[in-house]
Design a protein around this motif. Sequence first.
Motif, PDB file in Angstrom:
ATOM      1  N   ALA A 125       0.842  -1.207   0.000  1.00 18.20           N
ATOM      2  CA  ALA A 125       0.000   0.000   0.000  1.00 18.20           C
ATOM      3  C   ALA A 125       0.870   1.247   0.000  1.00 18.20           C
ATOM      4  CB  ALA A 125      -0.938  -0.009   1.205  1.00 18.20           C
ATOM      5  N   LYS A 126       1.988   1.222   0.720  1.00 19.00           N
ATOM      6  CA  LYS A 126       2.900   2.369   0.752  1.00 19.00           C
ATOM      7  C   LYS A 126       3.523   2.580  -0.618  1.00 19.00           C
ATOM      8  CE  LYS A 126       4.219   1.853   5.596  1.00 19.00           C
ATOM      9  NZ  LYS A 126       5.303   1.450   6.485  1.00 19.00           N
ATOM     10  N   VAL A 127       3.913   1.489  -1.270  1.00 17.62           N
ATOM     11  CA  VAL A 127       4.513   1.587  -2.597  1.00 17.62           C
ATOM     12  C   VAL A 127       3.485   2.134  -3.583  1.00 17.62           C
ATOM     13  CG1 VAL A 127       5.412   0.239  -4.540  1.00 17.62           C
ATOM     14  CG2 VAL A 127       6.219  -0.223  -2.206  1.00 17.62           C
ATOM     15  N   ASP A 128       2.280   1.593  -3.524  1.00 17.02           N
ATOM     16  CA  ASP A 128       1.216   2.064  -4.429  1.00 17.02           C
ATOM     17  C   ASP A 128       0.866   3.528  -4.177  1.00 17.02           C
ATOM     18  OD1 ASP A 128       0.998  -0.310  -5.799  1.00 17.02           O
ATOM     19  OD2 ASP A 128      -0.673  -1.068  -4.605  1.00 17.02           O
ATOM     20  N   ALA A 129       0.940   3.971  -2.933  1.00 16.45           N
ATOM     21  CA  ALA A 129       0.601   5.361  -2.597  1.00 16.45           C
ATOM     22  C   ALA A 129       1.608   6.333  -3.217  1.00 16.45           C
ATOM     23  CB  ALA A 129       0.578   5.552  -1.085  1.00 16.45           C
ATOM     24  N   GLY A 130       2.826   5.879  -3.476  1.00 14.70           N
ATOM     25  CA  GLY A 130       3.848   6.744  -4.048  1.00 14.70           C
ATOM     26  C   GLY A 130       3.849   6.775  -5.555  1.00 14.70           C
ATOM     27  N   ARG A 131       3.029   5.956  -6.183  1.00 16.80           N
ATOM     28  CA  ARG A 131       2.996   5.911  -7.653  1.00 16.80           C
ATOM     29  C   ARG A 131       1.888   6.808  -8.188  1.00 16.80           C
ATOM     30  NH1 ARG A 131       3.290  -0.570  -8.657  1.00 16.80           N
ATOM     31  NH2 ARG A 131       5.435  -0.827  -8.004  1.00 16.80           N
ATOM     32  N   PRO A 132       2.136   7.390  -9.346  1.00 21.07           N
ATOM     33  CA  PRO A 132       1.066   8.185  -9.970  1.00 21.07           C
ATOM     34  C   PRO A 132      -0.053   7.238 -10.447  1.00 21.07           C
ATOM     35  CG  PRO A 132       3.012   8.135 -11.379  1.00 21.07           C
ATOM     36  CD  PRO A 132       3.372   7.442 -10.096  1.00 21.07           C
ATOM     37  N   PRO A 133      -1.265   7.691 -10.476  1.00 16.46           N
ATOM     38  CA  PRO A 133      -2.364   6.841 -10.921  1.00 16.46           C
ATOM     39  C   PRO A 133      -2.165   6.426 -12.377  1.00 16.46           C
ATOM     40  CG  PRO A 133      -3.134   9.070 -10.425  1.00 16.46           C
ATOM     41  CD  PRO A 133      -1.696   9.028 -10.103  1.00 16.46           C
ATOM     42  N   VAL A 134      -2.602   5.233 -12.684  1.00 22.40           N
ATOM     43  CA  VAL A 134      -2.527   4.714 -14.054  1.00 22.40           C
ATOM     44  C   VAL A 134      -3.726   5.264 -14.806  1.00 22.40           C
ATOM     45  CG1 VAL A 134      -2.531   2.653 -15.482  1.00 22.40           C
ATOM     46  CG2 VAL A 134      -1.390   2.624 -13.246  1.00 22.40           C
ATOM     47  N   VAL A 135      -3.434   5.901 -15.960  1.00 25.92           N
ATOM     48  CA  VAL A 135      -4.508   6.511 -16.758  1.00 25.92           C
ATOM     49  C   VAL A 135      -4.685   5.747 -18.027  1.00 25.92           C
ATOM     50  CG1 VAL A 135      -5.351   8.620 -17.791  1.00 25.92           C
ATOM     51  CG2 VAL A 135      -3.856   8.726 -15.806  1.00 25.92           C
TER      52      VAL A 135
END
Length: 115
Positions: free
Chosen positions: A105-115
């Motif tokens: 969840a921490k790793v995902d929180a640091g990534r930009p959303p996939v568009v």
Amino acid sequence: MSNGGAGEFLIKPWEVRGEGREFEKISNDFARAAQGLEQGLTGLGTPWGGDEPGSGFGTEYTEAQGMLLAGLNGLADRLGKIGTGLHTMAESVDRADGEVSADLAKVDAGRPPVV
């Protein structure tokens, strides 16, 4: 295992806990059975008599009975420890899953959303 030794396995903690409870139940049932046997044997008294053959038999019987009961009680204890070990395993899996999920969840929180 395929893919060069990488494999997948699934541990369901609730099932492991259920098996742990089963081992604890078996342990308790086994201990009660051993206690019932001991009480039954004690209730027989010493019918072999106090003469030389009876005394010799009594000595051997008492020793064998003690070893048998100790073995049965030891087995009941080991069965209970298996149950305890299964509970510990389930808790470890739950904890590890929670930690991995939190890290992801921490790793995902640091990534930009996939568009």
